[in-house]
Design a protein around this motif. Sequence first.
Motif, PDB file in Angstrom:
ATOM      1  N   GLY A 145      15.166  26.742  64.217  1.00 53.58           N
ATOM      2  CA  GLY A 145      14.820  26.812  62.949  1.00 53.58           C
ATOM      3  C   GLY A 145      13.251  27.512  62.777  1.00 53.58           C
ATOM      4  O   GLY A 145      13.049  28.556  63.481  1.00 53.58           O
ATOM      5  N   ASP A 146      12.377  27.025  61.995  1.00 47.15           N
ATOM      6  CA  ASP A 146      10.991  27.307  61.901  1.00 47.15           C
ATOM      7  C   ASP A 146      10.002  26.661  63.000  1.00 47.15           C
ATOM      8  O   ASP A 146       8.933  26.890  62.681  1.00 47.15           O
ATOM      9  CB  ASP A 146      10.744  27.549  60.260  1.00 47.15           C
ATOM     10  N   VAL A 147      10.562  25.919  63.739  1.00 45.77           N
ATOM     11  CA  VAL A 147       9.672  25.350  64.675  1.00 45.77           C
ATOM     12  C   VAL A 147       9.682  25.870  66.114  1.00 45.77           C
ATOM     13  O   VAL A 147      10.830  26.282  66.487  1.00 45.77           O
ATOM     14  CB  VAL A 147      10.240  23.458  64.867  1.00 45.77           C
ATOM     15  N   GLU A 148       8.585  26.197  66.527  1.00 37.98           N
ATOM     16  CA  GLU A 148       8.480  26.881  67.649  1.00 37.98           C
ATOM     17  C   GLU A 148       7.734  26.226  68.738  1.00 37.98           C
ATOM     18  O   GLU A 148       6.444  25.705  68.385  1.00 37.98           O
ATOM     19  CB  GLU A 148       7.757  28.237  67.522  1.00 37.98           C
ATOM     20  N   ARG A 158       4.959  25.194  63.358  1.00 36.96           N
ATOM     21  CA  ARG A 158       5.977  25.226  62.268  1.00 36.96           C
ATOM     22  C   ARG A 158       5.659  26.175  61.242  1.00 36.96           C
ATOM     23  O   ARG A 158       4.718  26.087  60.553  1.00 36.96           O
ATOM     24  CB  ARG A 158       6.454  23.797  61.727  1.00 36.96           C
ATOM     25  N   ALA A 159       6.667  27.354  61.209  1.00 36.44           N
ATOM     26  CA  ALA A 159       6.196  28.302  60.199  1.00 36.44           C
ATOM     27  C   ALA A 159       5.012  29.080  60.486  1.00 36.44           C
ATOM     28  O   ALA A 159       4.332  29.184  59.694  1.00 36.44           O
ATOM     29  CB  ALA A 159       6.605  27.924  58.737  1.00 36.44           C
ATOM     30  N   GLY A 160       4.591  29.003  61.621  1.00 34.11           N
ATOM     31  CA  GLY A 160       3.116  29.663  62.071  1.00 34.11           C
ATOM     32  C   GLY A 160       1.997  28.661  61.924  1.00 34.11           C
ATOM     33  O   GLY A 160       1.163  28.954  62.692  1.00 34.11           O
ATOM     34  N   GLU A 161       2.290  27.474  61.601  1.00 34.38           N
ATOM     35  CA  GLU A 161       1.113  26.409  61.473  1.00 34.38           C
ATOM     36  C   GLU A 161       1.171  25.629  62.741  1.00 34.38           C
ATOM     37  O   GLU A 161       2.072  24.805  63.079  1.00 34.38           O
ATOM     38  CB  GLU A 161       1.152  25.636  60.296  1.00 34.38           C
ATOM     39  N   LEU A 162      -0.019  25.474  63.566  1.00 34.30           N
ATOM     40  CA  LEU A 162      -0.237  24.486  64.634  1.00 34.30           C
ATOM     41  C   LEU A 162      -0.105  23.235  64.155  1.00 34.30           C
ATOM     42  O   LEU A 162      -0.834  22.695  63.413  1.00 34.30           O
ATOM     43  CB  LEU A 162      -1.656  24.946  65.091  1.00 34.30           C
TER      44      LEU A 162
END
Length: 247
Positions: A145-148, A158-162
């Motif tokens: 999903g949007d978690v990396e 998550r969606a680019g936020e640390l």
Amino acid sequence: MRNLFPAIAHNVTVPSHILVIEDEPGIVDFLHRGLRAQGYEVSSALDGDHGLAKALGEEVSLVVLDMLLPGRSGLEVLETLHDAKPTLPVIVLTALGEVEHRVAGLDAGAVDYLAKPFSLAELCARIRAQLRAAAQVPSTDLRAGDVEVNLLTREVYRAGELIRLSTTEFELLVYLMRNSGRVLSREQILRAVWGYEYDPGTNVVDVYVGYLRRKLRGAGQDDPNGPRAEAPIVTVRSVGYRFNAST
Ligand code: CA
């Protein structure tokens, strides 16, 4: 001149260097002789401070680490090592029944355990497995999903936020993401993240899922005043949890 046979060049085997950190001279001696006979280069340290210095300062392929050491404890060595060299495999030696060490060691990032007394054949099998795994090109990114997750730096976005997670929260998230879309029982999660001997009556899984949800919820959304984006961890009633990559 260009090397036409690069595969051959890579086949030159350099002996793996195994560092033994253990304070019982009998075991150190046994491991020195046994591992050398298997073709490994072996060095050792009799306490945590020297062991850590060697592990950090030398080219080491794998560490065999005793938990009960004079000076700096095995757990402290493990934690420092895990921060400095996150990909270095560590096999932890524990005395029988030291469940708390096993759980704490897992939290600190040990890759495998061996309870004393152990056989050389058993240790060698574990060492071969760990060296094989370490030699594979690591997939450092985990995405659902949007978690990396970067498994090397242990950073979570998550969606680019640390998002800052504790060690246990991180291990839990990685386990859920690796099984994304699958329903996982509390017992499965407990075994995978906390270890087999953990009390099955504990609610630690629910507590940590709660922490994780709180940290993931609303992260990475553009409008901080807008409705909070839900965490992608779904409760499956009376069973456990599922990481939902499509949320
Ligand atoms: Ca010891």
